[in-house]
Design an enzyme around this catalytic site. Structure first.
Site, mmCIF file in Angstrom:
data_model
loop_
_atom_site.group_PDB
_atom_site.id
_atom_site.type_symbol
_atom_site.label_atom_id
_atom_site.label_comp_id
_atom_site.label_asym_id
_atom_site.label_seq_id
_atom_site.Cartn_x
_atom_site.Cartn_y
_atom_site.Cartn_z
ATOM 1 N N PRO A 175 0.797 -1.221 0.000
ATOM 2 C CA PRO A 175 0.000 0.000 0.000
ATOM 3 C C PRO A 175 0.834 1.278 0.000
ATOM 4 O O PRO A 175 1.893 1.346 0.608
ATOM 5 C CB PRO A 175 -0.829 -0.107 1.283
ATOM 6 C CG PRO A 175 -0.087 -1.054 2.149
ATOM 7 C CD PRO A 175 0.599 -2.003 1.220
ATOM 8 N N ASN A 176 0.309 2.234 -0.730
ATOM 9 C CA ASN A 176 0.827 3.596 -0.843
ATOM 10 C C ASN A 176 2.100 3.708 -1.665
ATOM 11 O O ASN A 176 2.566 4.816 -1.922
ATOM 12 C CB ASN A 176 1.030 4.243 0.538
ATOM 13 C CG ASN A 176 -0.278 4.350 1.285
ATOM 14 O OD1 ASN A 176 -1.267 4.834 0.744
ATOM 15 N ND2 ASN A 176 -0.297 3.875 2.511
ATOM 16 N N ARG A 181 4.596 11.228 -2.322
ATOM 17 C CA ARG A 181 4.294 11.024 -0.901
ATOM 18 C C ARG A 181 5.562 11.160 -0.076
ATOM 19 O O ARG A 181 6.500 10.383 -0.255
ATOM 20 C CB ARG A 181 3.690 9.629 -0.705
ATOM 21 C CG ARG A 181 3.478 9.260 0.743
ATOM 22 C CD ARG A 181 2.967 7.821 0.863
ATOM 23 N NE ARG A 181 2.930 7.441 2.250
ATOM 24 C CZ ARG A 181 3.477 6.339 2.738
ATOM 25 N NH1 ARG A 181 4.095 5.501 1.938
ATOM 26 N NH2 ARG A 181 3.400 6.070 4.019
ATOM 27 N N TYR A 227 10.866 9.199 1.431
ATOM 28 C CA TYR A 227 10.916 8.148 0.417
ATOM 29 C C TYR A 227 11.630 8.540 -0.867
ATOM 30 O O TYR A 227 11.783 7.715 -1.763
ATOM 31 C CB TYR A 227 9.490 7.680 0.091
ATOM 32 C CG TYR A 227 8.767 7.143 1.299
ATOM 33 C CD1 TYR A 227 9.126 5.911 1.845
ATOM 34 C CD2 TYR A 227 7.753 7.864 1.915
ATOM 35 C CE1 TYR A 227 8.481 5.414 2.964
ATOM 36 C CE2 TYR A 227 7.096 7.371 3.035
ATOM 37 C CZ TYR A 227 7.471 6.156 3.550
ATOM 38 O OH TYR A 227 6.830 5.665 4.657
ATOM 39 N N ASN A 241 8.325 -5.132 -0.956
ATOM 40 C CA ASN A 241 8.173 -3.972 -0.085
ATOM 41 C C ASN A 241 6.695 -3.976 0.278
ATOM 42 O O ASN A 241 5.864 -3.495 -0.499
ATOM 43 C CB ASN A 241 8.584 -2.677 -0.776
ATOM 44 C CG ASN A 241 8.489 -1.485 0.159
ATOM 45 O OD1 ASN A 241 7.831 -1.529 1.190
ATOM 46 N ND2 ASN A 241 9.139 -0.393 -0.219
ATOM 47 N N ALA A 288 3.139 -0.764 4.818
ATOM 48 C CA ALA A 288 2.599 -0.879 6.183
ATOM 49 C C ALA A 288 2.204 -2.310 6.540
ATOM 50 O O ALA A 288 2.216 -2.673 7.721
ATOM 51 C CB ALA A 288 1.407 0.053 6.351
ATOM 52 N N GLU A 320 13.052 -8.783 1.814
ATOM 53 C CA GLU A 320 12.221 -7.673 2.283
ATOM 54 C C GLU A 320 12.988 -6.374 2.046
ATOM 55 O O GLU A 320 14.165 -6.269 2.393
ATOM 56 C CB GLU A 320 11.932 -7.849 3.773
ATOM 57 C CG GLU A 320 11.112 -6.748 4.378
ATOM 58 C CD GLU A 320 10.899 -6.938 5.872
ATOM 59 O OE1 GLU A 320 10.595 -5.938 6.538
ATOM 60 O OE2 GLU A 320 11.042 -8.074 6.388
ATOM 61 N N HIS A 354 12.823 -2.000 2.227
ATOM 62 C CA HIS A 354 12.197 -0.740 2.661
ATOM 63 C C HIS A 354 13.055 0.402 2.159
ATOM 64 O O HIS A 354 14.286 0.389 2.338
ATOM 65 C CB HIS A 354 12.078 -0.675 4.187
ATOM 66 C CG HIS A 354 11.219 -1.752 4.728
ATOM 67 N ND1 HIS A 354 9.850 -1.712 4.640
ATOM 68 C CD2 HIS A 354 11.529 -2.921 5.315
ATOM 69 C CE1 HIS A 354 9.356 -2.813 5.173
ATOM 70 N NE2 HIS A 354 10.357 -3.574 5.586
ATOM 71 N N ARG A 406 12.735 5.224 12.518
ATOM 72 C CA ARG A 406 11.414 5.855 12.466
ATOM 73 C C ARG A 406 10.578 5.423 13.673
ATOM 74 O O ARG A 406 11.103 4.989 14.681
ATOM 75 C CB ARG A 406 10.750 5.492 11.136
ATOM 76 C CG ARG A 406 11.567 6.050 9.964
ATOM 77 C CD ARG A 406 10.931 5.829 8.639
ATOM 78 N NE ARG A 406 9.663 6.536 8.578
ATOM 79 C CZ ARG A 406 8.719 6.255 7.685
ATOM 80 N NH1 ARG A 406 8.913 5.304 6.792
ATOM 81 N NH2 ARG A 406 7.588 6.929 7.670
#
Length: 150
Positions: free
Chosen positions: A13-14, A21, A26, A77, A80, A101, A103, A110
């Site tokens: 998502p996103n 964004r 990012y 990725n 969330a 994985e 990111h 964070r």
């Protein structure tokens, strides 16, 4: 002659909003630029990639299940869903696919909730904080692993 290995690059998502964004977190590159980076490196490595993004958990689960026996591995990725989705974790376990994985941001620098991953312990590698280069690194990790197996 056998077909080249196929690696799924799965985005949660996103990630369709990359480039617009929170660019301070990012970066300025959009998802199309990520895809081009990955496709270029995949061609150099002699592997195929299938690139997919969804904002919907069930669609991501369905896609992982559909890749069982088809893909050689996954660069993911999960956005969330990394921190919330046991369903996605279970899909990866059922599919029995090696995964890396990724990111874009350093999740460990964070919010505390971003520091827990439901995928990290079942991943071949976790790449965090390398920007979009993390996708390329993830692809390289899987390609190297596949080459070592053959």
């Amino acid at each position: 002659m056998s077909a080249p290995a196929r690696i799924l690059v799965l985005n949660g998502p996103n990630l369709n909003l990359l480039g617009t964004r929170q660019p301070e977190v990012y970066g300025a590159a959009g998802l199309a630029e990520v895809e081009q980076l990955v496709r270029t490196r995949a061609a150099e490595l002699g592997v195929e990639v299938d690139f997919h993004q969804s904002n919907h958990e069930g669609e991501l689960v369905d896609r992982v299940q559909a890749e069982r026996g088809r893909a050689a591995g996954v660069v993911v990725n999960a956005g969330a869903y990394t921190h919330t989705s046991i369903a996605l974790r279970d899909a990866f376990l059922a599919a029995e696919l090696p995964l890396v994985e990724v990111h874009i941001s350093n999740v460990h620098a964070r919010e505390e909730f971003r520091q827990r991953s439901y995928l990290a312990d079942i991943a071949v590698a976790v790449i965090t904080g390398a920007g979009i280069l993390g996708y390329r690194f993830g692809l390289e990790v899987l390609a190297e692993r596949l080459a070592a197996q053959s």
